[in-house]
Design a protein around this motif. Sequence first.
Motif, mmCIF file in Angstrom:
data_model
loop_
_atom_site.group_PDB
_atom_site.id
_atom_site.type_symbol
_atom_site.label_atom_id
_atom_site.label_comp_id
_atom_site.label_asym_id
_atom_site.label_seq_id
_atom_site.Cartn_x
_atom_site.Cartn_y
_atom_site.Cartn_z
ATOM 1 N N GLU A 74 -13.911 -3.346 1.791
ATOM 2 C CA GLU A 74 -13.318 -3.098 0.476
ATOM 3 C C GLU A 74 -11.974 -2.378 0.561
ATOM 4 O OE1 GLU A 74 -15.035 0.854 1.515
ATOM 5 O OE2 GLU A 74 -15.546 -1.239 1.892
ATOM 6 N N ARG A 75 -11.593 -1.898 1.760
ATOM 7 C CA ARG A 75 -10.368 -1.108 1.878
ATOM 8 C C ARG A 75 -9.548 -1.496 3.104
ATOM 9 N NH1 ARG A 75 -10.882 3.536 0.729
ATOM 10 N NH2 ARG A 75 -12.859 3.319 -0.367
ATOM 11 N N ARG B 170 -13.411 6.015 3.809
ATOM 12 C CA ARG B 170 -14.077 6.092 2.492
ATOM 13 C C ARG B 170 -14.009 7.514 1.931
ATOM 14 N NH1 ARG B 170 -17.970 2.521 4.931
ATOM 15 N NH2 ARG B 170 -17.707 0.428 4.035
ATOM 16 N N GLN C 244 -6.642 3.459 2.702
ATOM 17 C CA GLN C 244 -6.485 2.030 2.975
ATOM 18 C C GLN C 244 -6.233 1.831 4.467
ATOM 19 O OE1 GLN C 244 -6.640 -0.615 0.739
ATOM 20 N NE2 GLN C 244 -7.307 0.862 -0.794
ATOM 21 N N ASP D 23 -10.485 7.937 0.636
ATOM 22 C CA ASP D 23 -9.937 6.789 -0.099
ATOM 23 C C ASP D 23 -8.719 6.233 0.619
ATOM 24 O OD1 ASP D 23 -9.798 4.861 -2.061
ATOM 25 O OD2 ASP D 23 -8.653 6.103 -3.454
ATOM 26 N N THR E 169 -2.757 5.496 3.654
ATOM 27 C CA THR E 169 -2.756 4.264 4.446
ATOM 28 C C THR E 169 -2.781 4.593 5.932
ATOM 29 O OG1 THR E 169 -1.475 3.145 2.729
ATOM 30 C CG2 THR E 169 -1.576 2.073 4.872
ATOM 31 N N THR F 182 0.796 -1.231 0.000
ATOM 32 C CA THR F 182 0.000 0.000 0.000
ATOM 33 C C THR F 182 0.825 1.277 0.000
ATOM 34 O OG1 THR F 182 -0.149 -0.057 2.433
ATOM 35 C CG2 THR F 182 -1.910 -1.141 1.196
#
Length: 314
Positions: free
Chosen positions: A304-305, A275, A280, A278, A247, A193
């Motif tokens: 999803e992340r 979210r 991670q 965006d 991240t 990441t």
Amino acid sequence: MFFDINLNIVLMTIWRPDLSSKSGPKYRQIADAMGECIADGRLAAGDRLPAQRDLAYDLRLSLNTVSRAYADATERGFIHGEVGRGTYVRVAGPLPPHDDYARLTRQATGVIDFSLNLPAPGESATALSDTLAELKSSHRLASFLDYQIENDQSRHAVSAARWLERVGLKADPRGIVLTCGAQHGLMVAMLATLRPGDVLLTEALTYAPVKAIAQHLNFKIVPVAMDEGGLAPAALDAACRATAARTLYCLPTLHTPLTTTMDDGRRRDIAAVARKHDLQIIEDDVFGCLPRHRPKPLAHYAPERTIYITSVSK
């Protein structure tokens, strides 16, 4: 300097460390001085350092000592060498002291450092000795001398998925990667990441080996404020806006060293911030199986992340 024949001469300052106030091995003094100069701006990213032989002559030290200093500074992420071109400063800005990152060995006396998640001394060593004695007589040890085959991995992944149901996480065995311990998993997740120089967000107090891994891989850690409930969502939102980080590493359940466990609402809020930016998430949940009553993992709220890491060793 300018002459009337329009010849420009650029005077270059060669870096020379001041070791007069330092103690300890000379190679470490040089590397520490290098880090301090980077931190306060006297050395900037891309600056070229003197050749090792030249610095050794200048400081009246052996070439071996200076070579060891450059190797130490390279390991810390301060510098990098290019064959045929020389050695250059790799990072800029404040860097934490090397000892804060590298001192992962527990002290035999003095205060108890709860940032180091290690078994209690004393009885733990006896238990390990007894376990190894039992393993010695096991007929299954021979299988560890063979290569692992795909069927072995698949079987273990299915078992892991069933085990994860205990913490309220539904996982597809095809999405499970087996690693050689959680720290190996953390390193793999960071490599997946982040790129060298990227920002890694963590809680203001975090697991000590993560700092060592980040330094080794040349990631910049930015701590995010906490409160009595754990990582503060508003502080995370502000950190994302200020750093454009991509991240986050966090320990939502039985945080090390504070033992805090985020409640469901906090986890939903963290997922919402992730979210929005965006972001991670690397969720370290090695203690997730210990509490009888616990919220579902962050991976449940943001599947999803989230890279979810756990272990059976606790």
